[in-house]
Design a protein around this motif. Sequence first.
Motif, PDB file in Angstrom:
ATOM      1  N   ASN A  32       0.845  -1.195   0.000  1.00 15.70           N
ATOM      2  CA  ASN A  32       0.000   0.000   0.000  1.00 15.70           C
ATOM      3  C   ASN A  32       0.883   1.249   0.000  1.00 15.70           C
ATOM      4  O   ASN A  32       1.715   1.408  -0.882  1.00 15.70           O
ATOM      5  N   ASP A  33       0.736   2.094   0.992  1.00 20.02           N
ATOM      6  CA  ASP A  33       1.537   3.311   1.046  1.00 20.02           C
ATOM      7  C   ASP A  33       3.013   3.009   1.308  1.00 20.02           C
ATOM      8  O   ASP A  33       3.345   2.050   2.001  1.00 20.02           O
ATOM      9  N   SER A  50       5.297  10.737   1.728  1.00 18.96           N
ATOM     10  CA  SER A  50       4.678   9.433   1.518  1.00 18.96           C
ATOM     11  C   SER A  50       3.974   9.430   0.165  1.00 18.96           C
ATOM     12  O   SER A  50       3.676  10.485  -0.399  1.00 18.96           O
ATOM     13  N   THR A  52       0.969   6.977  -2.099  1.00 21.05           N
ATOM     14  CA  THR A  52       0.059   5.847  -2.168  1.00 21.05           C
ATOM     15  C   THR A  52       0.402   4.975  -3.376  1.00 21.05           C
ATOM     16  O   THR A  52       1.197   5.376  -4.251  1.00 21.05           O
ATOM     17  N   ARG A  53      -0.212   3.824  -3.422  1.00 19.13           N
ATOM     18  CA  ARG A  53       0.036   2.932  -4.548  1.00 19.13           C
ATOM     19  C   ARG A  53      -0.389   3.608  -5.865  1.00 19.13           C
ATOM     20  O   ARG A  53       0.217   3.382  -6.907  1.00 19.13           O
ATOM     21  N   ARG A  56      -0.489   9.182  -5.160  1.00 18.30           N
ATOM     22  CA  ARG A  56      -0.781  10.443  -4.471  1.00 18.30           C
ATOM     23  C   ARG A  56       0.304  10.719  -3.444  1.00 18.30           C
ATOM     24  O   ARG A  56       0.608   9.881  -2.605  1.00 18.30           O
ATOM     25  N   GLU A  98       3.734  -0.210   3.868  1.00 14.86           N
ATOM     26  CA  GLU A  98       2.601  -0.991   4.350  1.00 14.86           C
ATOM     27  C   GLU A  98       2.510  -2.232   3.458  1.00 14.86           C
ATOM     28  O   GLU A  98       1.968  -2.175   2.350  1.00 14.86           O
TER      29      GLU A  98
END
Length: 121
Positions: A32-33, A50, A52-53, A56, A98
Amino acid sequence: QVQLVESGGGLVQAGGSLRLSCVASGNFFNINDMGWYRQAPGKERELVASITRGGREKYKESVKDRFTISRHNGKNTVYLQMDGLRPEDTAFYYCNAEIVPSFWGAYETHWGQGTQVTVSS
């Protein structure tokens, strides 16, 4: 056994650039992130950026317009391009991900061993 391995830290003069990389390896379903944290001596660990997948991005205010986070999902890799480095960016930088172990499983948070970034004035 999931491992996150960072590379790319080092010593650079103020105004210089470094690119950090972090590769996730092992047996897992998905990620995931992903993100980068840093910890300076005597300070708490803080989020730097960070992603996201889906791509973002989020940044700590003080690094916006200087740092760029990106990822390559096919290579299970996250990058942090750091430009315009300042002495206050000096810290140990940690990769975070994650990791989803299986289709039915909840994600687990994993950390890399860290890499030192030192910016001289």
